[in-house]
Design an enzyme around this catalytic site. Sequence first.
Site, PDB file in Angstrom:
ATOM      1  N   LYS A  52      -6.946  -7.622  -5.347  1.00  0.00           N
ATOM      2  CA  LYS A  52      -5.840  -8.461  -4.867  1.00  0.00           C
ATOM      3  C   LYS A  52      -6.321  -9.898  -4.643  1.00  0.00           C
ATOM      4  CE  LYS A  52      -3.408  -4.498  -3.035  1.00  0.00           C
ATOM      5  NZ  LYS A  52      -3.017  -3.620  -1.924  1.00  0.00           N
ATOM      6  N   GLN A  96      -4.004  -3.422   4.250  1.00  0.00           N
ATOM      7  CA  GLN A  96      -4.327  -2.366   3.289  1.00  0.00           C
ATOM      8  C   GLN A  96      -4.259  -0.993   3.978  1.00  0.00           C
ATOM      9  OE1 GLN A  96      -4.675  -2.888   0.049  1.00  0.00           O
ATOM     10  NE2 GLN A  96      -5.127  -0.772  -0.449  1.00  0.00           N
ATOM     11  N   ASP A 119       4.507  -6.483   0.972  1.00  0.00           N
ATOM     12  CA  ASP A 119       4.384  -5.103   0.474  1.00  0.00           C
ATOM     13  C   ASP A 119       5.754  -4.424   0.393  1.00  0.00           C
ATOM     14  OD1 ASP A 119       1.951  -3.950  -0.327  1.00  0.00           O
ATOM     15  OD2 ASP A 119       1.179  -3.913   1.737  1.00  0.00           O
TER      16      ASP A 119
HETATM   17  N1  GUN Z   1      -2.798   1.365  -0.279  1.00  0.00           N
HETATM   18  C1  GUN Z   1      -2.537   1.896  -1.495  1.00  0.00           C
HETATM   19  N2  GUN Z   1      -1.565   1.187  -2.113  1.00  0.00           N
HETATM   20  C2  GUN Z   1      -1.222   0.193  -1.269  1.00  0.00           C
HETATM   21  C3  GUN Z   1      -0.283  -0.875  -1.351  1.00  0.00           C
HETATM   22  O1  GUN Z   1       0.452  -1.056  -2.324  1.00  0.00           O
HETATM   23  N3  GUN Z   1      -0.238  -1.702  -0.273  1.00  0.00           N
HETATM   24  C4  GUN Z   1      -1.019  -1.521   0.816  1.00  0.00           C
HETATM   25  N4  GUN Z   1      -0.892  -2.365   1.831  1.00  0.00           N
HETATM   26  N5  GUN Z   1      -1.896  -0.545   0.924  1.00  0.00           N
HETATM   27  C5  GUN Z   1      -1.997   0.304  -0.118  1.00  0.00           C
END
Ligand code: GUN
Length: 283
Positions: A52, A96, A119
Amino acid sequence: MAELIDGKKISQDLKDEVKAQVSELKAKGVEVTLAVILVGNDPASTVYVGNKKKACEYTGIISKSYELPEETSEDELLKLIDELNDDDSVNGILVQLPLPKQIDEDKVIRRISPDKDVDGFHPESVGRLSIGAKGFVSCTPAGVIELLKRSNTPMDGANAVVVGRSNIVGKPMSVLLLRENATVTICHSHTKNLKEVCKNADILVVAIGQPKFIDGSYIKEGATVIDVGIHRIDGTKKLCGDVDFESAEKIAGKITPVPGGVGPMTIAELMNNCYLSAVMQNS
Ligand code: GUN
């Protein structure tokens, strides 16, 4: 043989579009900033967060990184979120998941301001999506819609079947397909005659988290198959999806590979959400 839907290429196109838009904003004096919070050192999460941050760098989005120890308390994390909510220089906040067991994930998701919820996990964002109001859309299902659009898959009037009903993928996926005027069926572990239901799908989206669960016998000739799953094949470095690709590609009209299908779209959509957040906050 099915045509491949190239998520790597489509996500690259989307990131390039976001990069150009971010650069236009910058020329007007507006920066786009994403705060990324990682608690603990789960190896998969560390890789995702790294990817990311790389995508931020590529698109010209500033990433502010907060790497907190495994033993961080819920109060400490909520306090950081409050500070980031109040910080006008931050457009998006991403925590996350999963979080260590002493922290209530639901409480954390609800604490992020819906204006910075890139998100799309906040109940306010989910509610907005379900009534067709403006708001952030969860990145993976948004990425699937983009794959369908950019591979010229007709959704209007199509029979779309979503296998899986998670809050992050299955449920928002079905609402988004409905928004595109598909006739949507959601399947799950209690569904009767799963194979027959899937065989009726013009568009089959599979997000059940079980390796190679859906094989060619579940697929209608010529259907578009989107595989959201990703698994490491035991004892190897190879990856596979929820769909048995080998048998599925013989029946499907179009199909996403794993890796290189849905996966790269999630991050591209996150970048797009950060850009949209900055636009909304500066208008
Ligand atoms: N953990 C696995 N996929 C995601 C996601 O799309 N966003 C976040 N914040 N955590 C994750």
